[in-house]
Design a protein around this motif. Structure first.
Motif, PDB file in Angstrom:
ATOM      1  N   ILE A  44       0.870  -1.178   0.000  1.00 49.13           N
ATOM      2  CA  ILE A  44       0.000   0.000   0.000  1.00 49.13           C
ATOM      3  C   ILE A  44       0.899   1.217   0.000  1.00 49.13           C
ATOM      4  O   ILE A  44       1.821   1.323   0.823  1.00 49.13           O
ATOM      5  CB  ILE A  44      -0.923   0.021   1.238  1.00 49.13           C
ATOM      6  N   LEU A  45       0.623   2.147  -0.921  1.00 49.79           N
ATOM      7  CA  LEU A  45       1.401   3.380  -0.995  1.00 49.79           C
ATOM      8  C   LEU A  45       0.494   4.561  -0.682  1.00 49.79           C
ATOM      9  O   LEU A  45      -0.509   4.781  -1.369  1.00 49.79           O
ATOM     10  CB  LEU A  45       1.995   3.549  -2.410  1.00 49.79           C
ATOM     11  N   VAL A  46       0.855   5.298   0.378  1.00 48.22           N
ATOM     12  CA  VAL A  46       0.160   6.542   0.716  1.00 48.22           C
ATOM     13  C   VAL A  46       1.050   7.686   0.242  1.00 48.22           C
ATOM     14  O   VAL A  46       2.126   7.909   0.813  1.00 48.22           O
ATOM     15  CB  VAL A  46      -0.113   6.642   2.231  1.00 48.22           C
ATOM     16  N   PRO A  47       0.686   8.413  -0.830  1.00 46.82           N
ATOM     17  CA  PRO A  47       1.606   9.357  -1.462  1.00 46.82           C
ATOM     18  C   PRO A  47       1.939  10.588  -0.610  1.00 46.82           C
ATOM     19  O   PRO A  47       2.937  11.256  -0.871  1.00 46.82           O
ATOM     20  CB  PRO A  47       0.873   9.766  -2.737  1.00 46.82           C
ATOM     21  N   LYS A  48       1.123  10.858   0.433  1.00 47.08           N
ATOM     22  CA  LYS A  48       1.419  12.066   1.230  1.00 47.08           C
ATOM     23  C   LYS A  48       0.943  11.865   2.668  1.00 47.08           C
ATOM     24  O   LYS A  48      -0.228  11.586   2.901  1.00 47.08           O
ATOM     25  CB  LYS A  48       0.723  13.274   0.615  1.00 47.08           C
ATOM     26  N   ILE A  49       1.892  11.989   3.625  1.00 51.39           N
ATOM     27  CA  ILE A  49       1.559  11.978   5.063  1.00 51.39           C
ATOM     28  C   ILE A  49       2.232  13.176   5.708  1.00 51.39           C
ATOM     29  O   ILE A  49       3.267  13.669   5.238  1.00 51.39           O
ATOM     30  CB  ILE A  49       1.990  10.670   5.746  1.00 51.39           C
ATOM     31  N   ASN A  84       3.116  13.212   9.175  1.00 47.51           N
ATOM     32  CA  ASN A  84       4.081  12.842  10.213  1.00 47.51           C
ATOM     33  C   ASN A  84       4.033  11.330  10.404  1.00 47.51           C
ATOM     34  O   ASN A  84       3.201  10.632   9.805  1.00 47.51           O
ATOM     35  CB  ASN A  84       3.783  13.568  11.519  1.00 47.51           C
ATOM     36  N   LEU A  85       4.902  10.834  11.303  1.00 48.40           N
ATOM     37  CA  LEU A  85       4.978   9.400  11.543  1.00 48.40           C
ATOM     38  C   LEU A  85       3.729   8.888  12.235  1.00 48.40           C
ATOM     39  O   LEU A  85       3.328   7.736  12.036  1.00 48.40           O
ATOM     40  CB  LEU A  85       6.221   9.079  12.384  1.00 48.40           C
ATOM     41  N   GLU A  86       3.111   9.722  13.080  1.00 48.01           N
ATOM     42  CA  GLU A  86       1.918   9.291  13.781  1.00 48.01           C
ATOM     43  C   GLU A  86       0.792   8.956  12.784  1.00 48.01           C
ATOM     44  O   GLU A  86       0.001   8.016  13.007  1.00 48.01           O
ATOM     45  CB  GLU A  86       1.442  10.373  14.735  1.00 48.01           C
ATOM     46  N   GLU A  87       0.709   9.715  11.703  1.00 49.38           N
ATOM     47  CA  GLU A  87      -0.312   9.438  10.692  1.00 49.38           C
ATOM     48  C   GLU A  87      -0.093   8.077  10.048  1.00 49.38           C
ATOM     49  O   GLU A  87      -1.045   7.340   9.777  1.00 49.38           O
ATOM     50  CB  GLU A  87      -0.313  10.540   9.635  1.00 49.38           C
ATOM     51  N   SER A  88       1.176   7.716   9.798  1.00 50.02           N
ATOM     52  CA  SER A  88       1.464   6.406   9.215  1.00 50.02           C
ATOM     53  C   SER A  88       1.100   5.287  10.176  1.00 50.02           C
ATOM     54  O   SER A  88       0.617   4.229   9.778  1.00 50.02           O
ATOM     55  CB  SER A  88       2.941   6.320   8.818  1.00 50.02           C
ATOM     56  N   ALA A  89       1.332   5.525  11.502  1.00 52.62           N
ATOM     57  CA  ALA A  89       0.984   4.506  12.488  1.00 52.62           C
ATOM     58  C   ALA A  89      -0.535   4.354  12.583  1.00 52.62           C
ATOM     59  O   ALA A  89      -1.062   3.237  12.745  1.00 52.62           O
ATOM     60  CB  ALA A  89       1.568   4.880  13.849  1.00 52.62           C
ATOM     61  N   THR A  90      -1.246   5.493  12.502  1.00 50.52           N
ATOM     62  CA  THR A  90      -2.713   5.430  12.546  1.00 50.52           C
ATOM     63  C   THR A  90      -3.263   4.593  11.394  1.00 50.52           C
ATOM     64  O   THR A  90      -4.188   3.794  11.576  1.00 50.52           O
ATOM     65  CB  THR A  90      -3.285   6.850  12.483  1.00 50.52           C
ATOM     66  N   LEU A  91      -2.689   4.759  10.207  1.00 51.46           N
ATOM     67  CA  LEU A  91      -3.153   3.966   9.062  1.00 51.46           C
ATOM     68  C   LEU A  91      -2.847   2.484   9.258  1.00 51.46           C
ATOM     69  O   LEU A  91      -3.614   1.618   8.849  1.00 51.46           O
ATOM     70  CB  LEU A  91      -2.511   4.479   7.765  1.00 51.46           C
ATOM     71  N   GLY A  92      -1.705   2.211   9.930  1.00 56.48           N
ATOM     72  CA  GLY A  92      -1.391   0.819  10.241  1.00 56.48           C
ATOM     73  C   GLY A  92      -2.442   0.196  11.126  1.00 56.48           C
ATOM     74  O   GLY A  92      -2.824  -0.974  10.943  1.00 56.48           O
ATOM     75  N   GLU A  93      -2.947   0.968  12.106  1.00 60.70           N
ATOM     76  CA  GLU A  93      -4.015   0.483  12.964  1.00 60.70           C
ATOM     77  C   GLU A  93      -5.286   0.209  12.146  1.00 60.70           C
ATOM     78  O   GLU A  93      -5.991  -0.780  12.378  1.00 60.70           O
ATOM     79  CB  GLU A  93      -4.306   1.528  14.046  1.00 60.70           C
ATOM     80  N   GLU A  94      -5.581   1.098  11.203  1.00 63.88           N
ATOM     81  CA  GLU A  94      -6.785   0.909  10.374  1.00 63.88           C
ATOM     82  C   GLU A  94      -6.699  -0.385   9.565  1.00 63.88           C
ATOM     83  O   GLU A  94      -7.696  -1.093   9.396  1.00 63.88           O
ATOM     84  CB  GLU A  94      -6.972   2.106   9.443  1.00 63.88           C
ATOM     85  N   ILE A  95      -5.500  -0.637   9.063  1.00 60.56           N
ATOM     86  CA  ILE A  95      -5.341  -1.866   8.259  1.00 60.56           C
ATOM     87  C   ILE A  95      -5.558  -3.085   9.129  1.00 60.56           C
ATOM     88  O   ILE A  95      -6.209  -4.075   8.712  1.00 60.56           O
ATOM     89  CB  ILE A  95      -3.952  -1.886   7.601  1.00 60.56           C
ATOM     90  N   LEU A  96      -5.040  -3.075  10.346  1.00 61.58           N
ATOM     91  CA  LEU A  96      -5.248  -4.202  11.261  1.00 61.58           C
ATOM     92  C   LEU A  96      -6.734  -4.399  11.552  1.00 61.58           C
ATOM     93  O   LEU A  96      -7.226  -5.536  11.640  1.00 61.58           O
ATOM     94  CB  LEU A  96      -4.484  -3.974  12.563  1.00 61.58           C
ATOM     95  N   GLU A  97      -7.455  -3.290  11.707  1.00 65.15           N
ATOM     96  CA  GLU A  97      -8.883  -3.379  11.997  1.00 65.15           C
ATOM     97  C   GLU A  97      -9.648  -4.023  10.830  1.00 65.15           C
ATOM     98  O   GLU A  97     -10.683  -4.668  11.026  1.00 65.15           O
ATOM     99  CB  GLU A  97      -9.449  -1.991  12.277  1.00 65.15           C
ATOM    100  N   LEU A  98      -9.143  -3.835   9.596  1.00 63.70           N
ATOM    101  CA  LEU A  98      -9.791  -4.453   8.431  1.00 63.70           C
ATOM    102  C   LEU A  98      -9.794  -5.971   8.522  1.00 63.70           C
ATOM    103  O   LEU A  98     -10.654  -6.640   7.917  1.00 63.70           O
ATOM    104  CB  LEU A  98      -9.105  -4.015   7.131  1.00 63.70           C
ATOM    105  N   PHE A  99      -8.860  -6.540   9.264  1.00 61.20           N
ATOM    106  CA  PHE A  99      -8.729  -7.995   9.344  1.00 61.20           C
ATOM    107  C   PHE A  99      -9.422  -8.589  10.575  1.00 61.20           C
ATOM    108  O   PHE A  99      -9.337  -9.804  10.786  1.00 61.20           O
ATOM    109  CB  PHE A  99      -7.236  -8.376   9.346  1.00 61.20           C
ATOM    110  N   GLU A 100     -10.060  -7.729  11.378  1.00 64.71           N
ATOM    111  CA  GLU A 100     -10.711  -8.245  12.576  1.00 64.71           C
ATOM    112  C   GLU A 100     -11.955  -9.060  12.215  1.00 64.71           C
ATOM    113  O   GLU A 100     -12.278 -10.035  12.881  1.00 64.71           O
ATOM    114  CB  GLU A 100     -11.068  -7.086  13.504  1.00 64.71           C
TER     115      GLU A 100
END
Length: 623
Positions: free
Chosen positions: A545-550, A552-568
Motif C-alpha cells: 500500500i502506498l500513501v503518497p502524502k503523510i 508525520n509518523l503518527e499518521e502512518s501509524a494510525t493507518l497501520g491500525e486501520e489496516i489491522l482493523e480491516l482484518f478483525e
C-alpha cells in the motif's frame, strides 16, 4: 436422372416410327391403324408443347403455346381425314377441309417463329433475317414457277386452289426452316441452341414430306401417300421432345443469373446464301435472254457492283460491331466483378457523396451499423460518430476529397445506441473526368482487436487474480510518487503486508480457497483505502500500500491500525468464513530512504520483524 428420361423419350420416338413403318409396309391394308398412328403423333406433340409452355419462363410460354395451337390444328385435320377415309370409306379430296387446318398449323408455326425472332434479336436484325429469307424464297419460287409450275399451267389441267396448296406447303415449310436456321446461328446459350437444332431437324422433315407429297400430286403417282405419313409423325414427336427437354433445362439456364448479352454478329453464311441466290437468278436471266443489249448488260453490272459494295459495307460493319461487342462485354464483366466484390465482401463497403452522406452500402455495412438500408442511404456518416471523433473524421474526409486516399481508425456508435464499434477505415476517392465525385469506403470491424489490446494492456499492469496493480506497475507508481514528494517536500508511506498462516489455509482447503481468500482481502483493502492510497499485490500473499502524502509518523501509524482493523472481521468467500491476520512493515520517505528499491526492502524487513515478534501487528522500519 434427367439424361435417363431424355433417352427414354428418344427411344419411344424411335419405336413409334419403326412400328408405324412396319404397319405401312407389311400391313398396307390396315388403314384404320395407320390413321390412329398418324393422328396420335400431333396429339402427343400438342401435349408436350403445352407441358413446355407451362414449365418455361414468361416469353417462352408464348412460343410453345403457339406451336401447341399449330399441332392441335394438324390433329383436327387428321381427325377429319380419318373420318373421311376410314368411316366414310372414300378418298379425301385435295384440296379439302383438312387442308384448311393444315394451313392454320403453318400459320401458327409462322407466328411462333416470328415471335421468336423478335424475342431473340434486336428489331433491326430481325428484319434483316426476314429479308434474307424473303430473297431466298423469291429466287426459289421464281425457279419453281419458270421450270415447273408454268409447264403444268400451260396444260390447263391444274386449278389454282390445287396449285396454292400443293406449292404452298413446301414453300411455307422451307421458309420456316430458313428462319430457324438463322436463329440457330444467332443463339449463344447451348441449351437453347440444342432446342433449335431439334426444331430445325423437325422442320427439315416437314419440307421433305411436303415436297414428296406435292411431287406425288403433280405427277399423279400411284405410290401410297402412307409412306410419307410417318415422316410427319417423326417431325411432331421430335418437336415435342424438344419442348419437354427444354422445360427441364430452363431452371439451369435461369440459375446462371444475368448473362451479358452480346451484340448480334453478322453471319457470313447468310450473306453467301442470299447473294449467291440473287447472282444465280441474274445469271439465268442473262442466259435466257435471246438479245443482249447495253441496258441489260449495264443493269446486270450495276446490280453486281451494288451487291459487292453492300458486302464490303456489311463486312466493315461487322468489324465495328465486333469491337463494340468486345468493349461491351469488357464493361459488363468489370461491372459484375465490382458488383460481386461489393456485395459479397466480408467487410463493410459503402460509398459517400462529398458531404459524407451514404450513397450505397453492402450487407456487411448494414449489419455493422444495425440500420435498415432505406434509413441508412441518404443519412450522414457524422450521425454515427462520437463528438470527440468528429474533427478527426472531417480531416480524413477533406483529405480524400482532395484526391488522396486515407486510412485511419475511429470509434463509431450503432443505431441502437447500446454499444460502439471500432472501425479500421480506408477512404478511396472516386475520380471521374470532372474530378473527385464521391468516396469509396472499406471498413473493418476491429472492436475485438481493441478489446484484446485493452485486455493485454490491463494485464500488463494489473494482477490477473485480484485486479490490483501488479509489482511492475506499482514500482513505476512508487518512483513517480517519490519524485512528486521530493518536488513538493513532503513524506510518503509504504506498507508491506504479508498474510499470517496463509500457507496452512492453502494446504488445508486447496488453492481455489486460497485464491478466493486473496480476492476477498484485496476487495476489502481496496474499498477502504482506494481513495487515499495505491494498493497492489506483489505475488503470493504479499500486498503493498502506498500513501503518497503523510504529515508525520503518527499518521502512518494510525493507518497501520486501520489496516489491522480491516482484518478483525472474518473473510467470506465461496460460502466459507475464515479469520486471518496481517503482518505489516512500514517504511517512510525520505526518512528511511530516498529511492523505491530501498524503501521496498526496508518495508519488507520491518514486516519480518513483526513476524518474529508474534505477527498480527505493524512496525515502522528501524535499522
Amino acid at each position: 436422372m434427367e439424361q435417363h428420361i431424355k433417352r427414354l423419350m428418344l427411344f419411344f420416338v424411335g419405336i413409334y416410327i419403326v412400328f408405324y413403318y412396319y404397319i405401312v409396309i407389311f400391313w398396307p391394308g390396315s388403314l384404320a391403324l395407320s390413321h390412329v398412328l398418324s393422328t396420335l403423333a400431333p396429339l402427343l406433340g400438342t401435349i408436350l408443347f403445352i407441358y413446355g409452355s407451362k414449365k418455361s419462363i414468361a416469353l417462352d410460354k408464348v412460343f410453345w403455346f403457339l406451336l401447341a395451337l399449330g399441332s392441335f390444328s394438324y390433329f383436327i385435320a387428321e381427325v377429319i381425314l380419318t373420318y373421311q377415309e376410314s368411316l366414310l370409306e372414300k378418298e379425301a379430296p385435295f384440296p379439302g377441309i383438312p387442308d384448311i387446318f393444315y394451313i392454320l398449323q403453318i400459320g401458327f408455326y409462322f407466328s411462333a417463329s416470328l415471335f421468336l425472332i423478335f424475342k431473340e434479336r434486336l428489331p433491326l436484325f430481325a428484319w434483316s433475317n426476314l429479308f434474307n429469307v424473303a430473297i431466298v424464297m423469291t429466287v426459289a419460287t421464281t425457279f419453281s414457277w419458270y421450270y415447273l409450275i408454268r409447264n403444268y399451267l400451260g396444260g390447263g389441267d391444274l386449278v389454282w386452289p390445287f396449285l396454292f396448296y400443293a406449292i404452298g406447303y413446301p414453300v411455307a415449310d422451307l421458309s420456316l426452316l430458313l428462319i430457324f436456321i438463322g436463329l440457330l446461328f444467332g443463339v449463344d446459350q447451348p441449351k437453347r441452341k440444342n432446342t433449335y437444332i431439334i426444331i430445325t431437324v423437325s422442320l427439315l422433315l416437314y419440307v421433305i414430306a411436303d415436297s414428296l407429297y406435292s411431287y406425288l400430286q403433280f405427277i399423279e403417282s400411284t405410290m401410297p401417300v402412307g409412306y410419307i405419313e410417318p415422316i410427319y409423325a417423326t417431325a411432331f414427336l421430335l418437336m415435342g421432345y424438344g419442348a419437354a427437354t427444354q422445360a427441364k433445362d430452363q431452371a439451369l439456364i435461369k440459375a446462371r443469373g444475368v448473362k451479358v448479352r452480346n451484340i448480334p454478329k453478322i453471319k457470313y453464311s447468310k450473306l453467301i446464301i442470299t447473294y449467291t441466290s440473287v447472282l444465280i437468278l441474274l445469271g439465268f436471266q442473262l442466259a435466257e435472254s435471246f438479245r443482249l443489249n447495253a441496258i441489260l448488260i449495264g443493269s446486270s453490272i450495276s446490280i453486281v457492283l451494288i451487291i459487292v459494295r453492300q458486302i464490303l459495307v456489311i463486312v466493315e460493319n461487322n468489324r465495328l460491331l465486333k469491337r463494340v461487342s468486345e468493349k461491351a462485354i469488357e464493361h459488363e464483366t468489370n461491372r459484375y466483378r465490382y458488383k460481386s466484390l461489393f456485395k459479397y465482401h466480408p467487410d463493410a463497403v459503402c460509398s459517400f457523396d462529398l458531404n459524407g452522406n451514404f450513397v450505397t452500402a453492402n450487407e456487411a455495412c448494414i449489419r455493422l451499423t444495425r440500420i435498415p438500408r432505406d434509413k441508412l442511404i441518404g443519412s450522414s456518416i457524422f450521425t454515427l460518430l462520437q463528438d470527440e471523433n468528429i474533427d478527426e473524421f472531417q480531416s480524413h474526409l477533406e483529405k480524400v476529397i482532395s484526391g488522396d486516399p486515407s486510412h485511419f481508425q475511429v470509434e463509431m456508435a450503432t443505431d441502437d445506441g447500446d454499444d460502439s464499434v471500432w472501425m479500421d477505415i480506408t477512404f478511396i476517392p472516386i475520380i471521374t473526368e470532372d474530378g473527385v465525385s464521391g468516396i469509396y469506403a472499406i471498413g473493418k470491424d476491429i472492436t475485438s482487436n481493441k478489446q484484446n489490446e485493452k485486455r493485454i494492456e490491463y494485464l500488463a499492469y494489473h494482477d490477473a487474480l485480484t485486479g490490483l496493480l501488479n509489482r511492475h506497475y506499482f514500482n513505476k507508481v512508487l518512483n513517480e510518487s517519490i519524485k512528486l514528494a521530493e518536488k513538493h517536500d513532503h513524506m510518503l508511506a509504504l506498507y508491506f503486508i504479508d498474510l499470517d498462516g496463509f500457507k496452512e489455509i492453502n494446504d488445508t482447503f486447496g488453492h481455489d480457497a486460497g485464491d478466493g481468500l486473496l480476492v476477498a482481502v484485496a476487495d476489502r483493502i481496496k474499498q477502504s483505502l482506494a481513495q487515499r492510497a495505491t494498493v497492489a499485490r506483489l505475488g503470493g500473499d504479499e500486498f503493498t500500500i502506498l500513501v503518497p502524502k503523510i504529515r508525520n509518523l503518527e499518521e502512518s501509524a494510525t493507518l497501520g491500525e486501520e489496516i489491522l482493523e480491516l482484518f478483525e472481521m472474518p473473510f467470506t468467500f465461496k460460502g466459507k468464513q475464515c479469520n486471518i491476520s496481517p503482518s505489516i512493515g512500514i517504511s517512510i520517505y525520505p526518512i528511511d530512504s530516498d529511492n523505491g528499491i530501498t524503501l521496498m526492502k526496508h518495508a519488507d524487513k520491518a514486516m519480518y520483524q513483526v513476524k518474529e515478534k508474534g505477527k498480527n501487528n505493524y512496525s515502522l522500519y528501524s535499522p
